[in-house]
Design a protein around this motif. Structure first.
Motif, PDB file in Angstrom:
ATOM      1  N   LEU A   1       0.923   1.236   3.060  1.00 12.49           N
ATOM      2  CA  LEU A   1       1.774   0.855   4.180  1.00 12.49           C
ATOM      3  C   LEU A   1       2.615  -0.369   3.815  1.00 12.49           C
ATOM      4  CD1 LEU A   1       0.978   0.845   7.909  1.00 12.49           C
ATOM      5  CD2 LEU A   1       1.877  -1.238   6.888  1.00 12.49           C
ATOM      6  N   VAL A   2       1.992  -1.354   3.174  1.00 14.62           N
ATOM      7  CA  VAL A   2       2.719  -2.561   2.767  1.00 14.62           C
ATOM      8  C   VAL A   2       3.814  -2.217   1.761  1.00 14.62           C
ATOM      9  CG1 VAL A   2       2.513  -4.737   1.506  1.00 14.62           C
ATOM     10  CG2 VAL A   2       0.866  -4.178   3.304  1.00 14.62           C
TER      11      VAL A   2
ATOM     12  N   THR B   1      -8.537  -3.572  17.962  1.00 16.06           N
ATOM     13  CA  THR B   1      -9.324  -3.632  16.730  1.00 16.06           C
ATOM     14  C   THR B   1      -8.412  -3.540  15.523  1.00 16.06           C
ATOM     15  OG1 THR B   1     -11.238  -2.622  17.800  1.00 16.06           O
ATOM     16  CG2 THR B   1     -11.164  -2.556  15.392  1.00 16.06           C
ATOM     17  N   LEU B   2      -7.472  -2.616  15.569  1.00 16.13           N
ATOM     18  CA  LEU B   2      -6.562  -2.386  14.458  1.00 16.13           C
ATOM     19  C   LEU B   2      -5.518  -3.492  14.325  1.00 16.13           C
ATOM     20  CD1 LEU B   2      -5.601  -0.467  12.210  1.00 16.13           C
ATOM     21  CD2 LEU B   2      -4.245   0.733  13.933  1.00 16.13           C
TER      22      LEU B   2
ATOM     23  N   PRO C   1      -5.165   7.677  10.116  1.00 17.56           N
ATOM     24  CA  PRO C   1      -5.428   6.428   9.402  1.00 17.56           C
ATOM     25  C   PRO C   1      -4.554   6.313   8.156  1.00 17.56           C
ATOM     26  CG  PRO C   1      -7.120   8.023   8.876  1.00 17.56           C
ATOM     27  CD  PRO C   1      -6.248   8.669   9.918  1.00 17.56           C
ATOM     28  N   TYR C   2      -4.289   5.097   7.741  1.00 16.57           N
ATOM     29  CA  TYR C   2      -3.411   4.862   6.604  1.00 16.57           C
ATOM     30  C   TYR C   2      -4.091   3.915   5.622  1.00 16.57           C
ATOM     31  CZ  TYR C   2      -2.605   0.823   9.593  1.00 16.57           C
ATOM     32  OH  TYR C   2      -2.797  -0.262  10.398  1.00 16.57           O
TER      33      TYR C   2
ATOM     34  N   THR D   1       1.671   5.504  13.651  1.00 23.53           N
ATOM     35  CA  THR D   1       1.113   6.167  14.825  1.00 23.53           C
ATOM     36  C   THR D   1       0.060   7.206  14.463  1.00 23.53           C
ATOM     37  OG1 THR D   1       1.745   7.529  16.736  1.00 23.53           O
ATOM     38  CG2 THR D   1       2.976   7.871  14.713  1.00 23.53           C
ATOM     39  N   ALA D   2      -0.716   7.581  15.484  1.00 26.32           N
ATOM     40  CA  ALA D   2      -1.694   8.656  15.301  1.00 26.32           C
ATOM     41  C   ALA D   2      -1.058  10.034  15.486  1.00 26.32           C
ATOM     42  CB  ALA D   2      -2.851   8.477  16.281  1.00 26.32           C
ATOM     43  N   ARG D   3       0.171  10.082  15.949  1.00 24.78           N
ATOM     44  CA  ARG D   3       0.850  11.369  16.147  1.00 24.78           C
ATOM     45  C   ARG D   3       1.263  11.947  14.797  1.00 24.78           C
ATOM     46  NH1 ARG D   3       5.142   9.997  21.016  1.00 24.78           N
ATOM     47  NH2 ARG D   3       3.658   8.894  22.365  1.00 24.78           N
ATOM     48  N   SER D   4       0.469  12.857  14.316  1.00 26.98           N
ATOM     49  CA  SER D   4       0.677  13.367  12.963  1.00 26.98           C
ATOM     50  C   SER D   4       1.316  14.746  12.919  1.00 26.98           C
ATOM     51  CB  SER D   4      -0.659  13.410  12.215  1.00 26.98           C
ATOM     52  OG  SER D   4      -1.582  14.243  12.900  1.00 26.98           O
ATOM     53  N   HIS D   5       1.523  15.389  14.069  1.00 30.97           N
ATOM     54  CA  HIS D   5       2.054  16.740  14.009  1.00 30.97           C
ATOM     55  C   HIS D   5       3.514  16.736  13.559  1.00 30.97           C
ATOM     56  CE1 HIS D   5       2.579  15.288  18.156  1.00 30.97           C
ATOM     57  NE2 HIS D   5       3.682  15.998  18.193  1.00 30.97           N
TER      58      HIS D   5
END
Length: 218
Positions: A108-109, A11-12, A102-103, A79-83
């Motif tokens: 991001l660009v 989806t992303l 989410p960004y 990534t979803a790894r935010s820690h």
């Protein structure tokens, strides 16, 4: 600019690819580490956007391999790894930036542009070469503040040359940047674009040398 997007979210991924291409990045998208390794071995990219949780392994392993092989390609982890520990590991292992989901696509660009600029030793999206200025973000070329109308493929070829001003760029490198997976390459595409650019910018704007390729002056 040509980037490789490694993202397994079905989806992303398409949405991010579309957003990057609208921002002027020619984007190839794959969903696995195995496919990414093959693509990196057979094509040149200006940057890599790397997810970490992939179906056939951890994206961090690819990051480590590329850096240990002294590959200088700019790498942005997305990534979803935010820690905190994951962010520190990613940056310490050689990521040029680390963005968590989410960004915001615009941010991001902008971060990707900054990463690519730094890799070319540039501090701005406006590139000067000879008597000209190229606004990469706006995709506009000017000379003494006068806008010179260019077509899409002409802008792509000129962007590649302007980012490497003062250095020779081979025809193959240009083709690998403006085509996806080498598909649909026409033998005279680069020559046609360079011919059109010389008509609009002047005969001396782009120089050619047999066996070396094309170059614009700094």
């Amino acid at each position: 600019m040509k980037v490789l997007l490694i993202e397994d979210d079905m989806t992303l991924g398409p949405g991010l690819k579309t957003g990057l291409e609208k921002a002027g990045f020619f984007t190839e998208w794959t969903t696995s580490l195995e496919a990414a390794e093959v693509m990196l071995d057979h094509a040149s990219f200006d940057a890599l956007l790397l997810d970490l949780s992939l179906p056939d392994g951890d994206g961090m392993s690819l990051l480590k391999r590329l850096r240990r092989a002294r590959q200088a390609i700019p790498i942005m982890v997305v990534t979803a790894r935010s820690h905190r520990e994951a962010r520190i590991e990613g940056l310490d292992e050689g990521a040029d930036d680390y963005v968590t989901k989410p960004y915001d696509l615009d941010e991001l660009v902008a971060r990707l542009r900054a990463v690519v600029r730094r890799s070319f030793g540039q501090s701005s999206d406006r590139l000067r070469f000879g008597a000209f200025e190229l606004d990469i973000k706006g995709r506009v070329v000017t000379r003494e503040s006068i806008r010179i109308p260019l077509k899409g493929r002409e802008i792509r070829v000129l962007s590649i040359l302007a980012q490497r001003a003062g250095r020779w760029v081979s025809k193959a490198d240009i083709e690998n940047t403006i085509y996806e997976d080498g598909k649909g390459i026409e033998s005279n595409t680069v020559e046609t674009a360079v011919y059109a650019l010389r008509k609009k910018l002047g005969l001396g704007a782009i120089i050619t040398a047999r066996g070396l390729g094309y170059m614009v002056s700094r």
